[in-house]
Design a protein around this motif. Structure first.
Motif, PDB file in Angstrom:
ATOM      1  N   ALA A 185       4.934  -4.568 -14.963  1.00 34.82           N
ATOM      2  CA  ALA A 185       3.693  -4.101 -14.164  1.00 34.82           C
ATOM      3  C   ALA A 185       3.491  -4.339 -12.518  1.00 34.82           C
ATOM      4  O   ALA A 185       3.131  -3.767 -11.679  1.00 34.82           O
ATOM      5  CB  ALA A 185       2.593  -4.608 -15.008  1.00 34.82           C
ATOM      6  N   THR A 186       4.648  -6.134 -12.530  1.00 32.58           N
ATOM      7  CA  THR A 186       4.277  -6.255 -11.288  1.00 32.58           C
ATOM      8  C   THR A 186       5.531  -5.979  -9.843  1.00 32.58           C
ATOM      9  O   THR A 186       5.656  -6.282  -8.999  1.00 32.58           O
ATOM     10  CB  THR A 186       4.340  -7.446 -11.356  1.00 32.58           C
ATOM     11  N   GLY A 187       6.808  -4.849 -10.593  1.00 32.01           N
ATOM     12  CA  GLY A 187       7.306  -4.455  -9.617  1.00 32.01           C
ATOM     13  C   GLY A 187       7.416  -3.362  -8.967  1.00 32.01           C
ATOM     14  O   GLY A 187       5.885  -2.501  -9.208  1.00 32.01           O
ATOM     15  N   ASP A 188       8.625  -2.503  -8.222  1.00 27.59           N
ATOM     16  CA  ASP A 188       8.746  -1.742  -7.378  1.00 27.59           C
ATOM     17  C   ASP A 188       8.198  -0.804  -8.130  1.00 27.59           C
ATOM     18  O   ASP A 188       7.316   0.385  -7.575  1.00 27.59           O
ATOM     19  CB  ASP A 188      10.125  -1.599  -6.436  1.00 27.59           C
ATOM     20  N   LEU A 189       8.675   0.018  -9.393  1.00 27.86           N
ATOM     21  CA  LEU A 189       8.757   1.084 -10.200  1.00 27.86           C
ATOM     22  C   LEU A 189       7.172   0.935 -10.186  1.00 27.86           C
ATOM     23  O   LEU A 189       6.327   2.718 -10.189  1.00 27.86           O
ATOM     24  CB  LEU A 189       8.862   1.869 -11.417  1.00 27.86           C
ATOM     25  N   ALA A 190       6.664   0.391 -11.126  1.00 29.17           N
ATOM     26  CA  ALA A 190       4.914   0.287 -11.421  1.00 29.17           C
ATOM     27  C   ALA A 190       3.930   0.713  -9.742  1.00 29.17           C
ATOM     28  O   ALA A 190       2.841   1.384  -9.982  1.00 29.17           O
ATOM     29  CB  ALA A 190       4.226  -0.675 -11.881  1.00 29.17           C
ATOM     30  N   ARG A 191       4.438  -0.014  -9.565  1.00 29.28           N
ATOM     31  CA  ARG A 191       3.740  -0.213  -7.973  1.00 29.28           C
ATOM     32  C   ARG A 191       3.440   1.120  -6.803  1.00 29.28           C
ATOM     33  O   ARG A 191       2.916   2.005  -6.326  1.00 29.28           O
ATOM     34  CB  ARG A 191       4.282  -1.033  -6.461  1.00 29.28           C
ATOM     35  N   ARG A 192       5.429   1.604  -7.227  1.00 24.64           N
ATOM     36  CA  ARG A 192       4.980   3.190  -6.137  1.00 24.64           C
ATOM     37  C   ARG A 192       5.184   4.668  -7.050  1.00 24.64           C
ATOM     38  O   ARG A 192       4.165   5.108  -6.949  1.00 24.64           O
ATOM     39  CB  ARG A 192       6.361   3.035  -5.684  1.00 24.64           C
ATOM     40  N   LYS A 193       5.384   4.233  -8.215  1.00 26.74           N
ATOM     41  CA  LYS A 193       5.097   5.546  -9.249  1.00 26.74           C
ATOM     42  C   LYS A 193       4.117   5.596  -9.814  1.00 26.74           C
ATOM     43  O   LYS A 193       3.357   6.615 -10.271  1.00 26.74           O
ATOM     44  CB  LYS A 193       5.887   6.098  -9.505  1.00 26.74           C
ATOM     45  N   LEU A 194       4.196   4.139 -11.330  1.00 26.41           N
ATOM     46  CA  LEU A 194       3.409   4.837 -12.107  1.00 26.41           C
ATOM     47  C   LEU A 194       1.807   4.540 -12.540  1.00 26.41           C
ATOM     48  O   LEU A 194       1.453   5.389 -12.942  1.00 26.41           O
ATOM     49  CB  LEU A 194       3.826   3.135 -13.579  1.00 26.41           C
TER      50      LEU A 194
ATOM     51  N   PHE B 208       0.212   3.644  -2.228  1.00 31.89           N
ATOM     52  CA  PHE B 208       1.641   4.954  -2.669  1.00 31.89           C
ATOM     53  C   PHE B 208       0.093   6.685  -3.487  1.00 31.89           C
ATOM     54  O   PHE B 208       1.432   7.337  -3.539  1.00 31.89           O
ATOM     55  CB  PHE B 208       2.788   4.470  -3.449  1.00 31.89           C
ATOM     56  N   GLY B 209      -0.955   5.974  -3.319  1.00 31.05           N
ATOM     57  CA  GLY B 209      -1.106   7.500  -4.593  1.00 31.05           C
ATOM     58  C   GLY B 209      -1.429   8.224  -3.461  1.00 31.05           C
ATOM     59  O   GLY B 209      -1.577   8.223  -2.367  1.00 31.05           O
ATOM     60  N   ARG B 210      -2.016   9.731  -4.544  1.00 29.95           N
ATOM     61  CA  ARG B 210      -2.221  10.724  -3.593  1.00 29.95           C
ATOM     62  C   ARG B 210      -3.686  10.659  -4.023  1.00 29.95           C
ATOM     63  O   ARG B 210      -4.301  11.789  -2.827  1.00 29.95           O
ATOM     64  CB  ARG B 210      -1.721  11.837  -4.764  1.00 29.95           C
ATOM     65  N   SER B 211      -4.564  10.113  -4.254  1.00 28.66           N
ATOM     66  CA  SER B 211      -5.821   9.734  -4.551  1.00 28.66           C
ATOM     67  C   SER B 211      -6.209   8.108  -4.512  1.00 28.66           C
ATOM     68  O   SER B 211      -5.733   7.459  -4.200  1.00 28.66           O
ATOM     69  CB  SER B 211      -6.460   9.839  -6.287  1.00 28.66           C
ATOM     70  N   ARG B 212      -7.364   8.398  -3.853  1.00 26.95           N
ATOM     71  CA  ARG B 212      -7.806   7.277  -2.833  1.00 26.95           C
ATOM     72  C   ARG B 212      -8.677   6.286  -4.065  1.00 26.95           C
ATOM     73  O   ARG B 212      -9.371   6.890  -4.917  1.00 26.95           O
ATOM     74  CB  ARG B 212      -9.029   7.902  -2.166  1.00 26.95           C
ATOM     75  N   PRO B 213      -8.535   4.611  -3.920  1.00 27.24           N
ATOM     76  CA  PRO B 213      -8.887   4.523  -5.246  1.00 27.24           C
ATOM     77  C   PRO B 213     -10.230   4.055  -4.797  1.00 27.24           C
ATOM     78  O   PRO B 213     -10.790   2.191  -4.525  1.00 27.24           O
ATOM     79  CB  PRO B 213      -8.065   3.355  -5.064  1.00 27.24           C
ATOM     80  N   GLU B 214     -11.382   4.049  -4.896  1.00 23.03           N
ATOM     81  CA  GLU B 214     -12.634   4.394  -4.666  1.00 23.03           C
ATOM     82  C   GLU B 214     -13.349   5.168  -5.459  1.00 23.03           C
ATOM     83  O   GLU B 214     -12.988   6.393  -6.529  1.00 23.03           O
ATOM     84  CB  GLU B 214     -13.142   4.397  -3.225  1.00 23.03           C
ATOM     85  N   GLY B 215     -14.875   4.728  -5.633  1.00 29.58           N
ATOM     86  CA  GLY B 215     -15.401   6.091  -6.081  1.00 29.58           C
ATOM     87  C   GLY B 215     -15.848   5.700  -7.737  1.00 29.58           C
ATOM     88  O   GLY B 215     -14.893   4.405  -8.318  1.00 29.58           O
TER      89      GLY B 215
END
Length: 504
Positions: A39-48, A93-100
């Motif tokens: 969960a702390t790796g690159d794949l989780a950060r960029r995609k999962l 990396f997300g398409r949705s903003r982490p807010e609200g």
């Protein structure tokens, strides 16, 4: 106590990544605890993590769910640190903003439990807490976003702790590096999970345009009668990459482009393009037909393979100065069955090439009698009628044909009919490859995931090349590969349409 995450109503606020209509009940999985190893790796950060949040925003996560991150104890995070890590990942990396409210509901369902071989109690406690918070009998999904060398140890941990009981597991590529290692990996997985609970993930197969290959063929009487050796002269699957190895020398030196891209991506796509019509669009029939294609493939002939290495690769830190690892491969594949006998499948992929594309081109045979003089650009380039499928996100389909130029003379010009996902549908409805496959894994649908016998057959097909690979040929970064690749596909030519052809 932190409350379990519950999928919010689909977000209808402005923005390109939000769903415009509520998810249908059949689309929404049952309640789940999702455990992300690595969960702390690159794949989780960029995609999962970004993908899971986008599913939540689209109303496609389970009604009640928890996500448990895991990593070795040396990389352990607190629950709050994991939520901060996830928020940073989604923001970058997300398409949705982490807010609200949507983010608050998602973050409330995140927790962390470290795990090492023989010391998995923090993870077990985190899973128990998550299941207690959800109540009922939530399902478990384990995603192994870890290096291949750690696959077996994580699988063994899940078996030894009992966490695997009735759970499903997502395994990342590569699925072995040859036939022996693939068999050993499958044996280790099957010692803990039966095949019905194993999801070998290939993000190429999660792309909308790959699903659309099935729709294009089997839903349209315009195309299915043409999808055979009588009408198609050759098929090209072309996945050039503009990027170089990006500092991943340790991984790449032990893998190379053929193992990294062809066995795990391009061959899987070939199976979908070449399969016979399944009796139903369900996992069993679809994968049966795909594996039949693999069994119809001839063993690879090294004489029909060109391996390349871009200039400067050996100067990368961590690369052997005398490395023979390929960063490029082009090959010709033959399928011995009634539909495709005599039709060459031509595959090309590599690093540091002129541009990045994801294309399938089906070349159609010329009419038996040529009545018209061919003086078009396509004729000059050795091309005929074509069906071109761009399976990049979101993708397009182009039919290329000849038309009469206006005027008194019977002169032909090249014509295109273009279907473009970006303009035909609202972009907010798209799911990226990982998002689509995570959803299907939670739903238990294996249609777009590879099967153990198919994986082993592909390594069997690849054995002659792995045993006697031709020497790598140099090529300049920014080119289309080494000299000699044109002869590999003669009398046809490698073809990528101009970028403008697939852009509205």
């Amino acid at each position: 106590m932190v409350q379990p995450a519950q999928s919010p109503e689909p977000d209808r606020s402005p923005g390109p990544a939000r769903s415009s209509e509520p998810a249908r009940p059949s689309d929404v999985p049952a309640d789940h605890v999702v455990v992300l190893f690595g969960a702390t790796g690159d794949l989780a950060r960029r995609k999962l993590l970004p993908g899971l949040f986008h599913l939540a925003r689209a109303g496609l996560m389970p009604r009640r769910y928890r996500i448990v991150g895991s990593a070795p104890a040396a990389e352990a995070l607190t629950d709050q640190e994991f939520r901060t890590h996830a928020q940073q990942a989604v923001a970058e990396f997300g398409r949705s903003r982490p807010e609200g409210p949507a983010w608050e509901a998602f973050a409330a369902g995140l927790s962390f439990g470290a795990a090492d071989t023989g010391a998995a109690e923090p993870l077990m406690a985190a899973v128990r807490e998550a299941e207690t918070a959800l109540g009922g009998t939530p399902r478990r999904l384990f995603h192994l976003a870890v290096p291949p060398v750690a696959f077996t140890s994580v699988i063994d941990l899940l078996g030894a702790t009992g966490l695997a009981a009735d759970g499903k597991v997502i395994v990342e590529k590569p699925f072995g590096t040859d036939l022996a290692s693939a068999r050993a990996l499958n044996a280790a997985i099957h010692a803990v999970f039966d095949e019905a609970r194993v999801f070998r993930i290939d993000h190429f197969l999660g792309k909308e345009a790959v699903d659309n290959v099935l729709a294009l063929r089997f839903a349209n009487g315009l195309f299915e009668p043409l999808w055979n050796r009588d009408h198609i002269s050759h098929v090209q699957i072309d996945v050039p990459e503009h990027i170089d190895i990006q500092g991943r020398a340790r991984f790449f030196e032990g893998t190379g482009t053929f193992r990294d891209m062809v066995v795990t991506h391009l061959f899987q796509l070939l199976g979908f393009i070449a399969m016979e019509p399944p009796v139903a669009l369900e996992a069993g029939p679809l994968r049966d037909e795909q594996v039949k294609v693999f069994h119809s493939m001839r063993a690879l002939d090294p004489a029909h393979v060109v391996r390349g290495q871009y200039g400067g690769y050996r100067d990368e830190q961590g690369v052997d100065p005398a490395s023979d690892t390929e960063t490029f491969v082009a090959l010709r594949v033959a399928i011995d069955n009634w539909r495709w006998s005599g039709v060459p499948f031509q595959l090309r992929t590599g690093k540091a090439l002129a541009e990045g594309r994801h294309m399938v081109t089906l070349g159609l045979r010329e009419p038996v009698l040529r009545m018209f003089p061919l003086e078009t650009r396509a004729a000059a380039e050795g091309r005929s009628n074509e069906l071109v499928i761009d399976f990049d996100d979101p993708g397009s389909i182009t039919a290329r044909f000849l038309v009469k130029e206006p005027g008194p003379s019977m002169r032909l010009a090249d014509g295109d009919m273009l279907f473009n996902y970006r303009t035909a549908f609202s972009a907010q409805n798209f799911l990226e490859g990982y998002e689509h496959l995570l959803l299907e894994a939670m739903r238990g649908n294996q249609s777009l995931f590879t099967r153990s016998d198919g994986v082993e057959r592909l390594w069997e097909v690849a054995a002659p090349l792995l045993d006697a690979p031709p020497a790598v040929r140099p090529y300049a970064p920014g080119s289309w590969g080494p000299d000699g690749i044109d002869g590999l596909v003669a009398p046809y030519r490698w073809h990528l349409p101009d970028r403008r052809d697939a852009t509205p």
